[in-house]
Motif scaffolding. Structure first.
Motif, PDB file in Angstrom:
ATOM      1  N   UNK B   8       0.845  -1.194   0.000  1.00  0.00           N
ATOM      2  CA  UNK B   8       0.000   0.000   0.000  1.00  0.00           C
ATOM      3  C   UNK B   8       0.879   1.241   0.000  1.00  0.00           C
ATOM      4  N   UNK B   9       0.566   2.173  -0.869  1.00  0.00           N
ATOM      5  CA  UNK B   9       1.348   3.401  -0.958  1.00  0.00           C
ATOM      6  C   UNK B   9       0.427   4.609  -0.912  1.00  0.00           C
ATOM      7  N   UNK B  10       0.945   5.672  -0.312  1.00  0.00           N
ATOM      8  CA  UNK B  10       0.226   6.930  -0.348  1.00  0.00           C
ATOM      9  C   UNK B  10       0.702   7.672  -1.597  1.00  0.00           C
ATOM     10  N   UNK B  12      -0.090  10.569  -4.965  1.00  0.00           N
ATOM     11  CA  UNK B  12      -0.857  11.594  -5.654  1.00  0.00           C
ATOM     12  C   UNK B  12      -1.410  10.981  -6.939  1.00  0.00           C
ATOM     13  N   UNK B  39       3.253  16.888 -12.643  1.00  0.00           N
ATOM     14  CA  UNK B  39       3.873  15.832 -11.819  1.00  0.00           C
ATOM     15  C   UNK B  39       4.110  14.564 -12.629  1.00  0.00           C
ATOM     16  N   UNK B 146     -12.095   7.378 -10.995  1.00  0.00           N
ATOM     17  CA  UNK B 146     -12.671   8.252  -9.973  1.00  0.00           C
ATOM     18  C   UNK B 146     -11.810   8.335  -8.710  1.00  0.00           C
ATOM     19  N   UNK B 176      -8.385  18.104  -9.886  1.00  0.00           N
ATOM     20  CA  UNK B 176      -8.626  17.668  -8.505  1.00  0.00           C
ATOM     21  C   UNK B 176      -8.095  16.249  -8.277  1.00  0.00           C
ATOM     22  N   UNK B 179      -4.284  15.809  -8.300  1.00  0.00           N
ATOM     23  CA  UNK B 179      -3.549  16.293  -7.123  1.00  0.00           C
ATOM     24  C   UNK B 179      -4.026  15.684  -5.815  1.00  0.00           C
ATOM     25  N   UNK B 180      -5.001  14.805  -5.905  1.00  0.00           N
ATOM     26  CA  UNK B 180      -5.522  14.165  -4.699  1.00  0.00           C
ATOM     27  C   UNK B 180      -4.522  13.111  -4.203  1.00  0.00           C
ATOM     28  N   UNK B 181      -4.347  13.034  -2.881  1.00  0.00           N
ATOM     29  CA  UNK B 181      -3.513  11.977  -2.310  1.00  0.00           C
ATOM     30  C   UNK B 181      -4.409  10.911  -1.692  1.00  0.00           C
ATOM     31  N   UNK B 182      -4.154   9.660  -2.064  1.00  0.00           N
ATOM     32  CA  UNK B 182      -4.931   8.547  -1.509  1.00  0.00           C
ATOM     33  C   UNK B 182      -4.046   7.312  -1.464  1.00  0.00           C
ATOM     34  N   UNK B 183      -4.553   6.305  -0.780  1.00  0.00           N
ATOM     35  CA  UNK B 183      -3.804   5.055  -0.749  1.00  0.00           C
ATOM     36  C   UNK B 183      -4.034   4.276  -2.042  1.00  0.00           C
ATOM     37  N   UNK B 292     -18.348   9.352  -6.883  1.00  0.00           N
ATOM     38  CA  UNK B 292     -18.109   9.189  -5.441  1.00  0.00           C
ATOM     39  C   UNK B 292     -19.237   9.804  -4.636  1.00  0.00           C
ATOM     40  N   UNK B 293     -19.615  11.024  -4.995  1.00  0.00           N
ATOM     41  CA  UNK B 293     -20.698  11.689  -4.276  1.00  0.00           C
ATOM     42  C   UNK B 293     -22.020  10.977  -4.525  1.00  0.00           C
ATOM     43  N   UNK B 368     -16.355  20.347  -7.052  1.00  0.00           N
ATOM     44  CA  UNK B 368     -16.786  18.953  -7.093  1.00  0.00           C
ATOM     45  C   UNK B 368     -18.118  18.782  -6.352  1.00  0.00           C
TER      46      UNK B 368
END
Lengths: 199, 383
Positions: B8-10, B12, B39, B146, B176, B179-183, B292-293, B368
């Motif tokens: 698992x990595x965090x 962008x 990036x 997504x 968005x 540039x979002x950071x997630x696992x 997602x929403x 969003x």
């Protein structure tokens, strides 16, 4: 709601983004919770008004955060510059038990206008402490991370320590752990103070 | 090291997309940095040399896309990443690549427009441009992730589609998501290798380009020829071509082939997902971030007894006409939350339903969707 909303703001170079990344790493990689982080982009991140937000989903069964931006009122707000402190309004912070913390730094902020109207406010000269005790302003991040770990309680101390090991170079690890410990102590004292006041 | 160790990595979004490309076998990236896609080139400039690949920062967008096509012609798995102003400049070469059936992958990290626009805000306003990415008639494939995880996963799918169908394949990201950071969960090397379609030197002497097999009526898409190997045409002309790659005076047959080689495979290309659709009277059709929403909005509405479900489009182009038609045929109303004002996909839904079903747009620009934005509309139409 099981979302935990966090916002850190200050000016670029203070470690605002680093702190937010430490928070999301501890919550997601080590604690296994779903989390998202977003941050200020371009000029803001290099000396301008800088911010970063983290949303952590405390319900382990939820794997995807539906709305990745942090929403007001926040569970945890950290302000590190005069400009960002002036923006803060009373309704920015949750007024609930065990949550709704506002941390500010008197080194960089002369006066927090809304300070008296919010219940759980901790003014701590993080940058001054970092320089006096550890010789460099960068250790302020670990102090703040210690405070966050204890006050929020959303991830374990183990997860926090693993995160620090991942983030800081080996040569400064001991000092960072000391700084983390200092932050923890400050947070515990603060929690005790709140308890006494409530009694 | 081409494959990141399993774990698992965090990450962008832009980095997750880049790692997905590397896992899919990327060995050439040509690009010109542009916010919010920068990036990608930054990361690949560090990573590609480690795996024996090449990352070239070209002098502009035109040179970038031409370098990508050139690299793909000699057998590289190639891609570029840009934003709206970049794709606008690149369309000439995209059109040529489509004509020559040169596979490549294109990541569009969309930002607000037109013109320079607002460079750090998400706005799904290049969707039309992606579909008609150049002069002439041809089909493209566009995938809409997504989350950061899907930016990784779907980039591998995108490369496989490019190899299989030999057409431009777009990954639709935005400022968005990029540039979002997630696992991101990276699968094991063995697992990834099993998924990836490799570029190989084709063994057939004839059949270097797609054609219709008259006996079966099916469209055959051979593996792309590699320049410098045996039986590869010594030059490529972007004219209507026969199956050998020679100019043909039959543009009708050629154009039909260009379209049908994609549309006849729509079942395999048009990826969709459903959520609580079985008894749904109100149907949300969504793609990208608004999905997602929508999940949350549906959960909240179901608690109040409203029968609502989601048809999620993972592939937006080619548009899955039949699937949408079938899904919405008994629907009372269709809601399409989009990150653009026009409602590009809403228009497509209206087209396939012949305007028989009301289609409600939720147009957000640079902002969003919050689950409550969607829930509010669900409640209004349920009255």
């Amino acid at each position: 709601m099981t979302r935990y909303e966090i916002r850190v703001s200050g000016f670029g170079g203070q470690g605002v983004i680093t702190l937010s990344k430490m928070i999301i790493m501890a919550s997601s990689i080590y604690e296994g919770l779903a989390a998202t982080q977003t941050e200020a982009y371009s000029a803001a991140a290099r000396g301008g008004k800088c911010w970063a937000e983290v949303v952590v989903e405390l319900d382990k069964n939820i794997e995807l955060i539906d709305y990745p931006k942090a929403l007001k009122p926040y569970d945890f707000l950290i302000v590190l510059s005069e400009e960002s402190a002036n923006d803060v309004k009373v309704d920015f912070i949750k007024d609930e038990e065990n949550t709704g913390f506002l941390i500010w730094d008197p080194t960089t902020i002369k006066k927090l206008k809304v300070g008296k109207k919010i219940n759980k406010v901790l003014g701590i000269p993080v940058q001054k402490l970092a320089v006096e005790k550890f010789g460099n302003i960068v250790f302020g991040n670990s102090i703040l991370f210690g405070i966050f770990t204890i006050l929020s309680g959303i991830f374990s101390e183990e997860s926090a320590l693993e995160t620090i090991k991942k983030f800081v170079p080996n040569s400064t690890l001991d000092k960072n752990l000391e700084a983390f410990e200092l932050g923890k102590q400050e947070a515990m004292n603060f929690l005790n103070k709140i308890k006494e006041e409530n009694n | 090291m081409r494959f990141m160790p399993e774990g698992k990595y965090l990450m962008m979004g832009n980095i997750a997309m880049s790692e997905g490309a590397l896992a899919a076998g990327l060995n050439f990236f040509g690009g010109y940095p542009i916010t919010p896609s920068t990036e990608v080139i930054e990361h690949l400039a560090a990573r590609l040399p480690q795996v024996g690949g090449v990352c070239m920062q070209m002098e502009d967008e035109l040179a970038s896309i031409n370098a990508v096509i050139g690299a793909s012609l000699v057998g590289a798995k190639a891609m570029t990443a840009t934003s709206g102003p970049g794709i606008a400049l690149m369309t000439e070469t995209i059109s040529m690549a489509a004509n020559l059936e040169i596979p490549f992958v294109f990541c569009d990290v969309q930002r607000n427009g037109p013109g320079t626009g607002y460079v750090t805000e998400p706005h799904h306003n290049d969707i039309g441009l992606m579909r008609f990415a150049g002069n002439g008639e041809f089909q493209v494939i566009t995938l809409a992730p997504m989350s950061c995880q899907e930016l990784y996963d779907l980039t591998i799918v995108a490369f496989n589609f490019a190899e299989t169908y030999r057409c431009p394949v777009f990954i639709m990201s935005d400022a968005y998501l990029g540039h979002l950071h997630e696992v991101v969960k990276i699968p094991s090397k063995e697992k990834v290798e099993k998924m990836v379609i490799k570029r190989e030197i084709p063994e057939d002497i004839i059949g270097k380009f797609s054609y219709k097999d008259e006996s079966t009526g099916k469209y055959i898409i051979p593996k792309p020829p590699i320049m410098g190997t045996d039986y590869c045409p010594p030059m490529f002309l972007s004219q209507p071509h026969s199956l050998e790659g020679m100019p043909t005076p039959k543009p009708q047959i050629f154009t039909e082939m260009m379209i049908k080689k994609i549309t006849s495979n729509i079942d395999k290309i048009a990826l969709t997902d459903t959520y609580k659709l079985d008894d749904a009277e109100i149907i949300i059709i969504a793609y990208g971030l608004p999905v997602r929403a929508s999940y949350r909005a549906v959960d909240l509405a179901r608690k109040e007894g409203i029968k609502v479900g989601i048809l999620r489009l993972i592939t937006i182009w080619p548009f899955p006409d039949e699937k949408v038609k079938e899904t919405v045929k008994d629907a009372k109303v269709v809601i399409v939350p989009e990150l653009n004002y026009t409602g590009v996909i809403a228009e497509q839904v209206e087209r396939v339903t012949n305007l028989n079903t009301p289609v409600i747009r939720i147009p957000n620009v640079c902002e969003i969707h919050h689950p409550h934005d969607i829930l509010k509309v669900i409640k209004e139409v349920d009255k």
